[in-house]
Enzyme design. Structure first.
Site, PDB file in Angstrom:
ATOM      1  N   LYS A 247       0.850  -1.191   0.000  1.00 33.58           N
ATOM      2  CA  LYS A 247       0.000   0.000   0.000  1.00 33.58           C
ATOM      3  C   LYS A 247       0.891   1.248   0.000  1.00 33.58           C
ATOM      4  O   LYS A 247       1.454   1.607   1.038  1.00 33.58           O
ATOM      5  CB  LYS A 247      -0.909   0.037   1.229  1.00 33.58           C
ATOM      6  CG  LYS A 247      -1.899   1.189   1.154  1.00 33.58           C
ATOM      7  CD  LYS A 247      -2.517   1.536   2.492  1.00 33.58           C
ATOM      8  CE  LYS A 247      -1.884   2.740   3.146  1.00 33.58           C
ATOM      9  NZ  LYS A 247      -1.855   3.985   2.375  1.00 33.58           N
TER      10      LYS A 247
ATOM     11  N   GLU B  85       7.984  15.507  17.396  1.00 33.61           N
ATOM     12  CA  GLU B  85       8.394  15.488  15.990  1.00 33.61           C
ATOM     13  C   GLU B  85       7.525  16.467  15.193  1.00 33.61           C
ATOM     14  O   GLU B  85       6.300  16.381  15.210  1.00 33.61           O
ATOM     15  CB  GLU B  85       8.248  14.076  15.409  1.00 33.61           C
ATOM     16  CG  GLU B  85       8.832  13.975  14.018  1.00 33.61           C
ATOM     17  CD  GLU B  85       8.855  12.554  13.467  1.00 33.61           C
ATOM     18  OE1 GLU B  85       7.859  11.842  13.637  1.00 33.61           O
ATOM     19  OE2 GLU B  85       9.871  12.187  12.849  1.00 33.61           O
TER      20      GLU B  85
END
Ligand code: UN1
Length: 499
Positions: free
Chosen positions: A178, A388
């Site tokens: 995917k 992050e």
């Protein structure tokens, strides 16, 4: 070049190109200027189920193809990637946004991996050991596992699929892949080239669509034995939980909050170059990006001045233009997230030294551009120094000593990459030992991993596995230990041997 003009693409299942069962589609557009790139099937459960069934069936034959033959297909794939390198890089600059030099590097990383894993076809080494008993032989061999679910991100749209699919394939597994919904055209080109290289139908199936549908179905499917995912920490945790009931092997690569340490004795100009490259390359959208710079006070003022000047000299623009230093970020959601961290940093009391805004004008308004952003006087515990951001933002953290620097560097939940600039060999070796990350650089930035060493991190960066290098094979194989007794008697280990 056959890049311009949007095209319609399909899934590849059981050796055939096919639409989503629902007939639904989604669009891929350029983050640089909004251009339409392609239309893709928005697949669902039924499509994934068919792909897994195809991969399961293909496994029975593919696992028996001699590994050197499998390796040769990978080698041919490397040759095709090499021939197509420029076209793929141009497409990447458009669909993903990174500048050409880095896009070429992304493709090169896959070429390297194809040659490296192609060679594994003639290695895949196991071990032979002596037996404790007479007339007995023993060895360990790597066995393929079966159907692998590969879920890849958009930031390295050719390199990361190669890290996952190529070791899996050379070991004899089959795949349902995917690709990220932000870069499906590159995923499609990747699969087309693998087929051109000679991969039989059903061995590599591609199913386009979202994580919540395609990804989730793959993770829960009982016939998928291994999931390899690069993504966010949140997605990683959700995948681990979803895969737990099926006792699947899960390989996770979940990002970082990587620090560059600059000690007083460092070469300041070299450090500035390394920081700019690591913080703003790929617009900061690397798991390995340097989003923290931990600086000893004696060099702090000089370094800060040089960094701000260098950041302000970077030219934002379309990735495919030669004079562009920094391309767009991937999408609007990402742009908003990055900007929200600028606001968070200011609220926390960090000093915004440069950037901190969406860049518009000069043809940039149709894309997602963020000015390279540097915060100064950042405390190690601030959110901009802990979380992050995945954008062109970095935080300068002043510290008094080497020990404080190591403590600050390790004081985050992630542990992917780290770096230190110093000319003191003793400190360099202490840093190699004490920095709690999967990758450490000495006198270089935090990016630039090569494919023949393990890639991955400690703590919340993953779950103990590695991509690339020999370590990648551990994710995609099971060890089998084999004992052959040629004594003609029933010999009992631990019992007869003790006599
Ligand atoms: C990533 O950011 O997910 O070392 C991969 C590097 C590249 C790979 C980065 N070779 O930065």
């Amino acid at each position: 070049m056959a890049l311009l003009g949007s095209k319609t693409f399909q899934n590849y299942i059981a050796g055939e190109w096919t639409d989503a069962a629902s007939g639904e589609t989604f669009e891929s557009t350029s983050p640089a200027n909004g251009d339409a790139i392609g239309t893709f099937p928005l697949s669902g459960e039924e499509d994934v189920n068919r792909a897994v069934a195809a991969a399961k069936e293909a496994f029975e034959e593919w696992r028996l193809v001699p590994a050197p033959k499998r390796g040769e297909i990978l080698f041919r794939f490397g040759e095709l990637l090499r021939d197509q390198k420029e076209d793929l890089a141009q497409l990447m600059a458009r669909e993903m946004g990174k500048v050409l030099a880095e896009a070429r590097g992304d493709v090169q990383e896959a070429i390297d991996m194809a040659y490296y894993m192609g060679g594994e076809g003639r290695r895949l080494f196991g071990q032979t050991t002596p037996s404790e008993l007479r007339d007995k032989f023993q060895m360990s061999v790597r066995m393929p596992i079966g159907v692998i679910g590969v879920i890849t991100p958009w930031n390295f749209p050719i390199a990361i699929p190669s890290w996952k699919t190529l070791p899996a394939l050379v070991a004899g597994n089959t795949i349902v892949f995917k690709p990220a919904t932000d870069t499906p055209t590159l995923g499609q080109r990747y699969v087309e080239l693998m087929l051109e290289a000679g991969l039989p139908g059903g061995v590599l199936n591609v199913v386009h669509g979202g994580g919540g549908t395609v990804g989730e179905t793959l993770v829960r499917h009982p016939d998928v034995r291994v999931i390899s995912l690069t993504g966010s920490r949140e997605t990683g945790v959700a995948v681990l939980k979803a895969a737990a009931d099926g006792l699947k092997h899960v390989h996770l690569e979940l990002g970082g909050k990587n620090a560059i340490i600059v000690l007083d004795d460092a070469d300041p100009d070299l450090a500035v170059e390394g920081i700019i490259w690591s913080a703003f390359g790929t617009s900061g959208q690397r798991c390995t990006a340097a989003s923290r710079v931990i600086v000893q006070r004696g060099i702090y003022e000089e370094l800060q001045g040089k960094l701000v000047a260098a950041a302000e000299g970077l030219r934002l623009g379309y990735g495919w233009e030669d004079d562009t230093d920094v391309g767009p970020v991937i999408n609007k959601r990402s742009l908003e997230k990055i900007h929200s961290y600028t606001e968070i940093g200011q609220e926390e009391g960090a000093r915004l030294l440069t950037g901190g805004e969406v860049a518009t004008g000069d043809g940039l308004s149709d894309g997602f551009y963020y000015r390279p952003t540097i915060f100064g006087d950042v405390e190690p515990g601030m959110r901009i120094a802990q979380e992050e951001i995945f954008g062109p933002t970095t935080a300068l953290i002043p510290v008094d000593s080497f020990d404080d620097a190591i403590r600050a560097a390790n004081g985050v939940k992630y542990g992917l990459s780290s770096s230190i600039f110093t000319r003191d060999v003793n400190k360099a070796f202490r840093a190699m030992r004490d920095l709690d990350t999967g990758i450490t650089y000495i006198n270089a930035g935090t990016i630039g991993a090569e494919v023949h060493l393990p890639f991955g991190g400690t703590k919340d960066t993953g779950n103990g596995h590695r991509e690339a290098g020999q370590a990648a094979l551990d994710v995609f194989t099971e060890w089998k230990s084999i004992y052959v007794d040629y004594s003609g008697r029933l010999q009992k280990a631990q019992i007869d041997a003790a006599e």
